[in-house]
Design a protein around this motif. Structure first.
Motif: not given
Lengths: 300, 300
Positions: B42-43, B96, B98-102
């Motif tokens: 996970q990102e 976690c 994390a989205t692209e925005k984070h």
């Protein structure tokens, strides 16, 4: 075994006997604390500052640490991480014996903005500086290679326009993010910005140009990443120039203290007496002797 | 044994499996690093920040640490101190998944120092500003009392030298430590510092003088506690002046962006064309459109 003896001496903790008198200042943001106390009956100031988290230690930090969960909420969680000790040092500076001036220098203080005209400099500031006669021996030690010779990054030996470039004490040289170097000029007759006239433009241009080149060569950091400036008031009255990395909020890089060398050169080129005649603004701490002088003169 | 199982889980290091993709940002001054990577496919974003040096741990720090001498010169010496691990934790935050925005939120932009001559302003910066035509409607709304009317601290309605003084958005007005106000001039024909000539000295003096008086009256803060300055480049091209509290390191008060109004007034008094002709230095972020223009023109 000489090697072991050396190691022994390196690891000896002279601070074991340190007796704290008071915390002079601290910053939770910068993770630094300034402590006044006694070291074997001598006055001393100890500064402890956590070191930056280095990118090249991340793998070992992630694999070799222990974690304690503090809080978990949705996708966010916080932990206390205990790192392998060798990855988590504290940069420690000891001033010993420390004078009253050192203690004052590090003590947290109210700040006041002072407006100093050219005449105020002559009648208030200059007599005060001369009367203080703060020792510049440590500066001369560097210029004469009696100290820190191994730290010199670049040197131009010219007696008129030359200088020595070395890392500032505050920079541990472990990462470029907080790069901080000082160029100390060889000439001993220039106290500060106030003494500069157009006569000194070649000196300033030389420091600016060769300092940038030396930093590019040693650290691969181009001029477009550098903030190059003088302080007024400086912390010692022997002309020196600060080189810090753009984006690093170095202490003293605010507009109330810093003067970009590029601006200084232009100002002197168009008005040789610019820094003799201008009103200059700077901040002083409440217990600074110079502030008292301005107050006594009814200027504040 | 449940207790032991719990302890086990508390000390389990979920970051052991963390795969670093990149360092998004870090601050050597604040001893914090923002890392992007993967945690079990996970990102994730991991933020690690050294903890402040606590006064109540000093005695143990002094007695229980090991010291390595780095440098000694006269009364100054520096060491690397290795503290007892439990006194030297790192605050760790994990986001976690994390989205692209984070990721974007925590990502640092590279900064570049730009040297803008008077001609560069005319040929590169001015056309860029005009082409962007950023909306100033929100500024006009304030001047016309269509918005934020209740926030106005002081107003001088004069059409030539008048202005509106109001708290900056960044200041929550809960304490004076981070006091931040803006004076927005009524005139709509001055984009920035570059447009100023000696003609505007009365305007600047008026803003400086009445702004200080209004802040003294409302907040009981005298002029000697204030840093008053213009930005170049500004974030919007309608002349405005910043008032911040001395000692508060407001964003944008560094020498690479701020120009003290007292200096600006003096410079215009002695050279009416000072800001039309000088080379001005400022920093731009790597994704700033203006930086691209300077690069296209071969100026960087």
């Amino acid at each position: 075994n000489g090697r072991e003896a050396e190691r022994e001496s390196e690891c000896q903790n002279i601070l074991t006997g340190f007796k704290t008198s008071s915390v002079l200042n601290d910053s939770a943001r910068e993770k630094v604390i300034f402590v006044h106390g006694k070291l074997a009956d001598q006055e001393a100031v100890v500064i402890m500052e956590k070191t930056p988290v280095r990118e090249d230690t991340l793998a070992e930090l992630f694999s070799g640490s222990t974690l304690n969960l503090e809080m978990k909420n949705d996708i966010y969680s916080t932990y206390q991480l205990q790192a392998p000790p060798h990855l988590n040092k504290i940069k420690t500076t000891v001033v010993c014996p420390a004078t009253e001036k050192h203690v004052k220098k590090y003590q947290r203080q109210e700040l006041f903005l002072v407006e100093e005209t050219g005449e105020d400099y002559q009648s208030i500031t200059l007599p005060y500086i001369q009367q203080q006669s703060f020792s510049l021996q440590w500066v001369y030690n560097i210029l004469e290679k009696k100290a820190e010779a191994d730290r010199i990054v670049y040197e131009d030996p010219d007696t008129k326009d030359g200088f020595v470039l070395a890392p500032d004490f505050k920079w541990d040289q472990k990462q470029l993010d907080d790069l901080y170097l000082l160029a100390i000029v060889n000439r001993r007759d220039i106290k500060s910005l106030r003494d500069l006239t157009s006569e000194h433009v070649p000196l300033l241009q030389n420091v600016f140009q060769k300092g940038k080149e030396a930093i590019l060569q040693r650290y691969k950091l181009p001029a477009s990443k550098l903030r190059v400036y003088l302080h007024y008031q400086p912390s010692y009255y022997h002309l020196h120039v600060h080189f810090t990395k753009l984006g690093f909020e170095a202490p003293g890089c605010g507009v109330e203290r810093a003067h970009l060398i590029g601006d200084v050169i232009q100002n002197l080129q168009s008005d040789p007496q610019y820094y003799k005649t201008r009103t200059l603004y700077f901040q002083l701490k409440e217990n600074d002797g110079l502030l008292s002088k301005f107050k006594e003169a009814g200027k504040l």
